[in-house]
Design a protein around this motif. Sequence first.
Motif, PDB file in Angstrom:
ATOM      1  N   LEU A  40      -0.613  -5.007   5.176  1.00  0.00           N
ATOM      2  CA  LEU A  40       0.312  -5.160   4.064  1.00  0.00           C
ATOM      3  C   LEU A  40       0.110  -4.060   3.022  1.00  0.00           C
ATOM      4  N   VAL A  41       1.205  -3.638   2.412  1.00  0.00           N
ATOM      5  CA  VAL A  41       1.158  -2.597   1.389  1.00  0.00           C
ATOM      6  C   VAL A  41       0.379  -3.113   0.174  1.00  0.00           C
ATOM      7  N   LEU A  42      -0.450  -2.276  -0.403  1.00  0.00           N
ATOM      8  CA  LEU A  42      -1.242  -2.566  -1.600  1.00  0.00           C
ATOM      9  C   LEU A  42      -2.325  -3.621  -1.375  1.00  0.00           C
ATOM     10  N   ASN A  43      -2.619  -3.960  -0.125  1.00  0.00           N
ATOM     11  CA  ASN A  43      -3.675  -4.939   0.136  1.00  0.00           C
ATOM     12  C   ASN A  43      -5.017  -4.444  -0.397  1.00  0.00           C
ATOM     13  N   LYS A  44      -5.356  -3.200  -0.080  1.00  0.00           N
ATOM     14  CA  LYS A  44      -6.630  -2.640  -0.533  1.00  0.00           C
ATOM     15  C   LYS A  44      -6.647  -2.400  -2.037  1.00  0.00           C
ATOM     16  N   PHE A  45      -5.459  -2.397  -2.648  1.00  0.00           N
ATOM     17  CA  PHE A  45      -5.381  -2.201  -4.095  1.00  0.00           C
ATOM     18  C   PHE A  45      -5.686  -3.512  -4.828  1.00  0.00           C
ATOM     19  N   PHE A  46      -5.178  -4.627  -4.327  1.00  0.00           N
ATOM     20  CA  PHE A  46      -5.341  -5.907  -5.004  1.00  0.00           C
ATOM     21  C   PHE A  46      -6.673  -6.583  -4.703  1.00  0.00           C
TER      22      PHE A  46
END
Length: 303
Positions: free
Chosen positions: A116-122
């Motif tokens: 998923l997009v932005l998973n590593k960001f959140f």
Amino acid sequence: MEKGKKIVQQKNKVKDSTGFRVFQVINTVIMIFVVFVTLYPFVYLVAQSFSSEGAIYAGKVSFFPVEFTARTYQVILSKPNFFLYYKNTIVYSLLGTIISVAGSALLAYPLSKERLVLNKFFTPFVVFTMFFAGGMIPNYILIAQALHMRDTMWALIIPGAISTYNVLIMKSFFASLPGELEEAASIDGMNTYGIFLKIILPLSKPIMATMFLFYIVGIWNNWFGPFLYLDSKDKWPVALYLRQIIMGATGTAEIGAVSDEASQISANVRSCCMVLTAAPIICVYPFVQKYFVQGMMIGSVKG
């Protein structure tokens, strides 16, 4: 077939060996000791709660009540609002646990999908809250003034609804489920919400039961939150009420009260309150024990 017979014969030889028997004996002794150490404190509390204050002061209580009496239970249970407090606790615990488990699952599931997009960001932001918090005063200002939740049950449920630790456990569980199941359901035309509700959740009974137990125990035993945010006594949970009884009994003993009732309460009220608080949770545990053990084994075995 021959290989299978050889394996069975080898296992039988191991079981019949002296070393294996010695291991079984030692293992049994250790487990009995662990069970004794674990159960003795609660057995002692129950025995003390039914013993007279003289026997408690004399140190005669161990496994069984001495000079049996249920007077302290009668005093506590005869309070007019006792069962109201118990009802409040049941409502707070069930409602809070449902919200917490649902919220944790909805957060953990997307975090378990690395694609998923932005998973590593959140994910780092979620982990950050595990080590750093705003503190008591900022939390109080937020709940009382910004959210206007003071003297409501939502002050006990919403602010601590999601535990980062529990979210990470659920994330590990969801990540361990076979991705092929979701791919097959997606090919059949099922959307993300359908996959989560009809595929993931039915397979997640162990972790859901584990989280249910974690959350309901935490909410059931919570007295500090109600102490801070609840002004109306008719909204108190039983944990806060029993805590007030303990403090009152301790204060009575310290100033030297001599009445029989005050003396009895000051001697074993703590034991009675602990038993009354722990008993409902102990009754719940056998129903979720099987799933609890499976949930706690998450991540311990790979292969």
